[in-house]
Scaffold this motif. Structure first.
Motif, PDB file in Angstrom:
ATOM      1  N   CYS A  24      -1.350 -11.880   9.825  1.00 21.04           N
ATOM      2  CA  CYS A  24      -1.036 -10.448   9.929  1.00 21.04           C
ATOM      3  C   CYS A  24       0.156 -10.221  10.854  1.00 21.04           C
ATOM      4  O   CYS A  24       1.041  -9.413  10.548  1.00 21.04           O
ATOM      5  N   TRP A  31       8.137  -7.860   7.761  1.00 24.90           N
ATOM      6  CA  TRP A  31       7.813  -7.006   6.617  1.00 24.90           C
ATOM      7  C   TRP A  31       9.039  -6.666   5.766  1.00 24.90           C
ATOM      8  O   TRP A  31       8.985  -6.703   4.547  1.00 24.90           O
ATOM      9  N   ASP A  48      -9.340 -12.207   1.054  1.00 20.80           N
ATOM     10  CA  ASP A  48      -9.850 -10.984   0.434  1.00 20.80           C
ATOM     11  C   ASP A  48     -11.288 -11.180  -0.031  1.00 20.80           C
ATOM     12  O   ASP A  48     -12.144 -10.318   0.185  1.00 20.80           O
ATOM     13  N   ASN A  58     -10.884  -2.090   5.541  1.00 22.63           N
ATOM     14  CA  ASN A  58     -10.118  -0.873   5.834  1.00 22.63           C
ATOM     15  C   ASN A  58      -9.295  -0.963   7.111  1.00 22.63           C
ATOM     16  O   ASN A  58      -8.740   0.045   7.553  1.00 22.63           O
ATOM     17  N   PRO A  60      -6.441  -0.950   9.358  1.00 24.14           N
ATOM     18  CA  PRO A  60      -5.045  -0.547   9.114  1.00 24.14           C
ATOM     19  C   PRO A  60      -4.019  -1.551   9.635  1.00 24.14           C
ATOM     20  O   PRO A  60      -2.841  -1.444   9.315  1.00 24.14           O
ATOM     21  N   GLY A  63      -2.371  -6.818   7.459  1.00 22.99           N
ATOM     22  CA  GLY A  63      -1.273  -6.958   6.509  1.00 22.99           C
ATOM     23  C   GLY A  63      -1.589  -7.892   5.364  1.00 22.99           C
ATOM     24  O   GLY A  63      -1.044  -7.756   4.272  1.00 22.99           O
ATOM     25  N   ARG A  66      -3.335  -5.943   2.622  1.00 27.38           N
ATOM     26  CA  ARG A  66      -2.418  -4.916   2.116  1.00 27.38           C
ATOM     27  C   ARG A  66      -1.351  -5.499   1.186  1.00 27.38           C
ATOM     28  O   ARG A  66      -0.952  -4.863   0.221  1.00 27.38           O
ATOM     29  N   CYS A 113       5.579  -1.714  -0.283  1.00 29.56           N
ATOM     30  CA  CYS A 113       4.233  -1.584   0.279  1.00 29.56           C
ATOM     31  C   CYS A 113       4.333  -1.011   1.688  1.00 29.56           C
ATOM     32  O   CYS A 113       5.225  -1.388   2.447  1.00 29.56           O
ATOM     33  N   PRO A 116       1.733  -2.301   7.640  1.00 34.07           N
ATOM     34  CA  PRO A 116       0.499  -2.039   8.384  1.00 34.07           C
ATOM     35  C   PRO A 116       0.808  -1.593   9.808  1.00 34.07           C
ATOM     36  O   PRO A 116       1.914  -1.775  10.309  1.00 34.07           O
TER      37      PRO A 116
END
Length: 132
Positions: A24, A31, A48, A58, A60, A63, A66, A113, A116
């Motif tokens: 992340c 990014w 995942d 959830n 936030p 990354g 996401r 995208c 995050p």
């Protein structure tokens, strides 16, 4: 007229068996250039599948979860002849050591995208607000 094309340098991250939070952090800090980034490491799809809590799904700052729709993963498998073959027996322990490793690249759509939130180890809301 002469057109000068600037290319973005490519980055390769070697990250087998690193914790998801480290992935992340790498994603967050790169990014904008993810389409020119490649990671050799754990499968994002496996993360995942293993993230079962609603809070984890959830988060936030996550990354990895996401960016999954914008990734290409190539699984790395060692190919030996057969059990009992000396070469297969020698290489079999490598497959165990690097199980779940993939080459992960990012599509051009990854730039679209939403990035995050930045991750902070503490719940220090004052510092979090200062960084936004």
């Amino acid at each position: 007229t002469t057109t000068i094309s600037r290319s973005v340098p490519k980055s390769l991250f070697y990250m087998p068996h690193c914790p998801m939070r480290l992935y992340c952090n790498v994603l967050w800090s790169h990014w904008e250039t993810l389409p020119s980034t490649v990671i050799y490491g754990n499968s994002f799809h496996s993360y995942d599948e293993r993230t079962v809590s609603v809070q984890g799904q959830n988060d936030p700052t996550n990354g990895v979860l996401r960016i999954i729709p914008c990734t290409n993963e190539i699984s790395i498998k060692l190919r030996g002849n057969k059990r009992g073959d000396e070469l297969y027996d020698e290489l079999n322990h490598l497959e165990t050591a690097f199980n779940d490793c993939n080459v992960i690249s990012f599509t051009a759509a990854s730039a679209d995208c939403p990035r995050p939130d930045e991750y902070f180890a503490s719940n220090d809301n004052e510092n979090r607000e200062l960084s936004r």
